[in-house]
Design a protein around this motif. Structure first.
Motif, short mmCIF file in Angstrom:
data_model
loop_
_atom_site.label_atom_id
_atom_site.label_comp_id
_atom_site.label_asym_id
_atom_site.label_seq_id
_atom_site.Cartn_x
_atom_site.Cartn_y
_atom_site.Cartn_z
N PHE A 36 44.01 -67.23 -16.32
CA PHE A 36 43.21 -66.11 -15.83
C PHE A 36 41.72 -66.42 -15.98
O PHE A 36 40.92 -66.16 -15.07
CB PHE A 36 43.57 -64.84 -16.59
CG PHE A 36 42.94 -63.60 -16.04
CD1 PHE A 36 43.53 -62.91 -14.99
CD2 PHE A 36 41.73 -63.13 -16.54
CE1 PHE A 36 42.94 -61.77 -14.48
CE2 PHE A 36 41.14 -62.00 -16.02
CZ PHE A 36 41.74 -61.31 -14.99
N GLU A 37 41.34 -66.99 -17.12
CA GLU A 37 39.94 -67.34 -17.35
C GLU A 37 39.47 -68.39 -16.34
O GLU A 37 38.36 -68.28 -15.79
CB GLU A 37 39.76 -67.85 -18.78
CG GLU A 37 40.00 -66.78 -19.84
CD GLU A 37 40.08 -67.35 -21.25
OE1 GLU A 37 39.85 -66.59 -22.20
OE2 GLU A 37 40.40 -68.56 -21.38
N LYS A 38 40.29 -69.39 -16.10
CA LYS A 38 39.92 -70.42 -15.12
C LYS A 38 39.83 -69.84 -13.71
O LYS A 38 38.95 -70.21 -12.93
CB LYS A 38 40.95 -71.55 -15.14
CG LYS A 38 40.90 -72.41 -16.40
CD LYS A 38 41.94 -73.52 -16.35
CE LYS A 38 41.86 -74.41 -17.58
NZ LYS A 38 42.89 -75.47 -17.55
N LEU A 39 40.75 -68.92 -13.40
CA LEU A 39 40.75 -68.28 -12.08
C LEU A 39 39.43 -67.58 -11.83
O LEU A 39 38.90 -67.60 -10.71
CB LEU A 39 41.92 -67.29 -11.99
CG LEU A 39 42.14 -66.56 -10.67
CD1 LEU A 39 42.48 -67.54 -9.55
CD2 LEU A 39 43.26 -65.53 -10.81
N PHE A 40 38.87 -66.96 -12.88
CA PHE A 40 37.63 -66.20 -12.74
C PHE A 40 36.39 -67.00 -13.15
O PHE A 40 35.28 -66.47 -13.08
CB PHE A 40 37.71 -64.91 -13.55
CG PHE A 40 38.55 -63.85 -12.89
CD1 PHE A 40 37.96 -62.81 -12.17
CD2 PHE A 40 39.93 -63.89 -12.96
CE1 PHE A 40 38.71 -61.84 -11.56
CE2 PHE A 40 40.70 -62.91 -12.36
CZ PHE A 40 40.11 -61.88 -11.64
N GLY A 41 36.59 -68.24 -13.59
CA GLY A 41 35.45 -69.09 -13.92
C GLY A 41 34.82 -68.82 -15.27
O GLY A 41 33.64 -69.14 -15.48
N TYR A 42 35.58 -68.24 -16.22
CA TYR A 42 35.05 -67.96 -17.56
C TYR A 42 35.60 -68.98 -18.55
O TYR A 42 36.65 -69.59 -18.34
CB TYR A 42 35.46 -66.55 -18.01
CG TYR A 42 34.70 -65.44 -17.32
CD1 TYR A 42 33.58 -64.88 -17.92
CD2 TYR A 42 35.13 -64.94 -16.08
CE1 TYR A 42 32.89 -63.84 -17.30
CE2 TYR A 42 34.44 -63.91 -15.46
CZ TYR A 42 33.31 -63.37 -16.07
OH TYR A 42 32.64 -62.34 -15.46
N GLY A 43 34.85 -69.12 -19.66
CA GLY A 43 35.31 -69.96 -20.74
C GLY A 43 36.28 -69.21 -21.65
O GLY A 43 36.44 -67.99 -21.52
N PRO A 44 36.88 -69.90 -22.60
CA PRO A 44 37.85 -69.26 -23.50
C PRO A 44 37.24 -68.08 -24.24
O PRO A 44 36.17 -68.18 -24.85
CB PRO A 44 38.21 -70.40 -24.46
CG PRO A 44 37.96 -71.65 -23.69
CD PRO A 44 36.77 -71.35 -22.84
N GLY A 45 37.90 -66.94 -24.16
CA GLY A 45 37.49 -65.74 -24.89
C GLY A 45 36.33 -64.99 -24.29
O GLY A 45 35.97 -63.90 -24.78
N GLU A 46 35.67 -65.51 -23.24
CA GLU A 46 34.48 -64.85 -22.70
C GLU A 46 34.78 -63.50 -22.02
O GLU A 46 33.90 -62.64 -21.94
CB GLU A 46 33.80 -65.75 -21.66
CG GLU A 46 33.01 -66.91 -22.24
CD GLU A 46 32.20 -67.64 -21.18
OE1 GLU A 46 31.11 -68.10 -21.50
OE2 GLU A 46 32.68 -67.74 -20.02
N MET A 47 36.00 -63.32 -21.56
CA MET A 47 36.30 -62.10 -20.81
C MET A 47 36.73 -60.94 -21.70
O MET A 47 36.67 -59.78 -21.27
CB MET A 47 37.41 -62.37 -19.77
CG MET A 47 37.04 -63.45 -18.76
SD MET A 47 38.26 -63.62 -17.45
CE MET A 47 37.87 -62.21 -16.42
N VAL A 48 37.14 -61.24 -22.89
CA VAL A 48 37.57 -60.18 -23.81
C VAL A 48 36.37 -59.27 -24.13
O VAL A 48 35.30 -59.75 -24.48
CB VAL A 48 38.15 -60.79 -25.10
CG1 VAL A 48 38.44 -59.68 -26.12
CG2 VAL A 48 39.40 -61.59 -24.79
N GLY A 49 36.58 -57.98 -23.98
CA GLY A 49 35.53 -57.00 -24.23
C GLY A 49 34.81 -56.54 -22.97
O GLY A 49 34.03 -55.58 -23.01
#
Length: 376
Positions: A36-49
């Motif tokens: 999911f993170e790769k799909l949206f272009g985020y690094g590990p844990g960046e999307m939480v919050g």
């Protein structure tokens, strides 16, 4: 419990979809798998919050409106699935197919479990296909030539305005109802095998048909017309060469056929009239003065049978002295220039005897090659 959670994480990390958990009440992202993170272009844990609206793009609804409508369905049915436009970290927008369900998480409480599959390429292909279909539909509809399209069974699936106008039909009367292979007029006039070859052998069929649409038995058309048409039926094939559709085109030749029939009828009446005139010699000449036709009167007066004189120059009907001074050619030239020539003088029969004839020479309008008639 810890082993179960570890197993859960291991499973979610191996599936093909991007998965994340959103709090049902606060709409905050609680957890994501790496896909999911790769799909949206985020690094590990960046999307939480992050608030879930941050990853959704506006369409006909704002991200907030779209989320509220999805949550309403979830509260009623427990799940939702459909297409959503998302936003990557860098602002790039893309389409996802999403399946969301509710789940009681031991740590996060009531959450939405959302599985995302990137369908951007599929969506774009669908849009191109839709655009191509709209383009093709416009070509069919706006084509000035009457045409319609059938499916692989010969049933009409699309008809254009020119065809509606030509045959006086409406879509609801023929689309999905008219079928080439059920058309009794095609069978009665012997064209059904040609149509069958289009479907079975991929050949193009061409024929002219006297098409009295009110006589077609398997459809009822209130304003049906009777036309004579040139027909071309061509196969439409898929990439494997299989015929998937047929396109049927018509050219209305009704008025031309009627004019031809009227001309033939007029010519036949003229022929009968000329052949039965015995007191006058009526001779048809080409532009060079050679005999092309010969009536009974000409045979009786001049003494030649048609098979003896057709193809010969008409100067043989003139005395030698007139031929030597070019008088026959002068008569033709005068008739061509002035539209008529009339003269009275000596003429010569087959047996060499002479007689006095009153001669009228007139051009024949529209003849090809240009011809003249000579009446004596």
């Amino acid at each position: 419990m810890e082993e179960a959670q570890n197993l859960h994480v291991a499973v979610t990390e191996t599936v093909a979809e991007g998965i994340f958990l959103i709090g049902l009440e606060d709409n905050i992202i609680k957890w994501t798998n790496r896909k999911f993170e790769k799909l949206f272009g985020y690094g590990p844990g960046e999307m939480v919050g992050l608030h879930v609206d941050k990853v959704n793009a506006p369409t006909e609804q704002t991200p907030t409106e779209g989320r509220i409508s999805i949550v309403d369905v979830l509260r009623q049915t427990g799940e939702w699935h459909g297409e959503i436009k998302n936003i990557k970290k860098d602002g790039t927008q893309f389409w996802s197919y999403i399946h969301i369900s509710l789940f009681d998480h031991p740590e996060f409480g009531k959450v939405m479990v959302s599985a995302h599959t990137d369908i951007t390429e599929h969506k774009q292909a669908g849009e191109k296909l839709s655009s191509s279909k709209a383009f093709l539909d416009s070509i069919v509809e706006l084509n000035p030539q009457s045409l319609w399209v059938s499916d692989s069974e010969g049933t009409m699936i699309r008809v254009n305005q020119a065809c509606r106008d030509l045959f006086g039909l409406k879509d609801e009367e023929v689309v999905g109802k008219y079928n080439l292979f059920k058309d009794n007029l095609l069978e009665e006039q012997g064209f059904k095998p040609l149509v069958e070859d289009v479907l079975r052998k991929g050949k193009i069929a061409r024929f002219t048909i006297d098409y009295n649409l009110p006589g077609v038995e398997h459809v009822t058309i209130a304003g049906a017309t009777h036309r004579i048409v040139d027909v071309v039926i061509a196969p439409i094939k898929d990439m494997y060469g299989k015929v998937t559709n047929m396109i049927v085109q018509h050219k209305d030749i009704t008025e031309r056929k009627r004019a031809e029939e009227a001309l033939m009828e007029s010519a036949e009446k003229y022929r009968i009239l000329v052949e039965n005139v015995k007191d006058y010699a009526i001779v048809m000449l080409d532009v060079g003065g050679h005999v092309t036709d010969w009536n009974v009167g000409a045979e009786l007066i001049k003494g030649y049978r048609a098979d003896e004189i057709v193809g010969q120059h008409f100067s043989r009907f003139y005395p030698k002295e007139d031929v030597e001074r070019g008088w026959p050619e002068q008569e033709l030239a005068t008739a061509a220039a002035e539209g008529r020539f009339e003269d009275e003088g000596w003429r010569v029969r087959k047996d060499g005897s002479r007689f006095v004839a009153n001669v009228i020479i007139t051009p024949v309008p529209g003849a090809a090659p240009r011809r003249a008639t000579s009446a004596m």
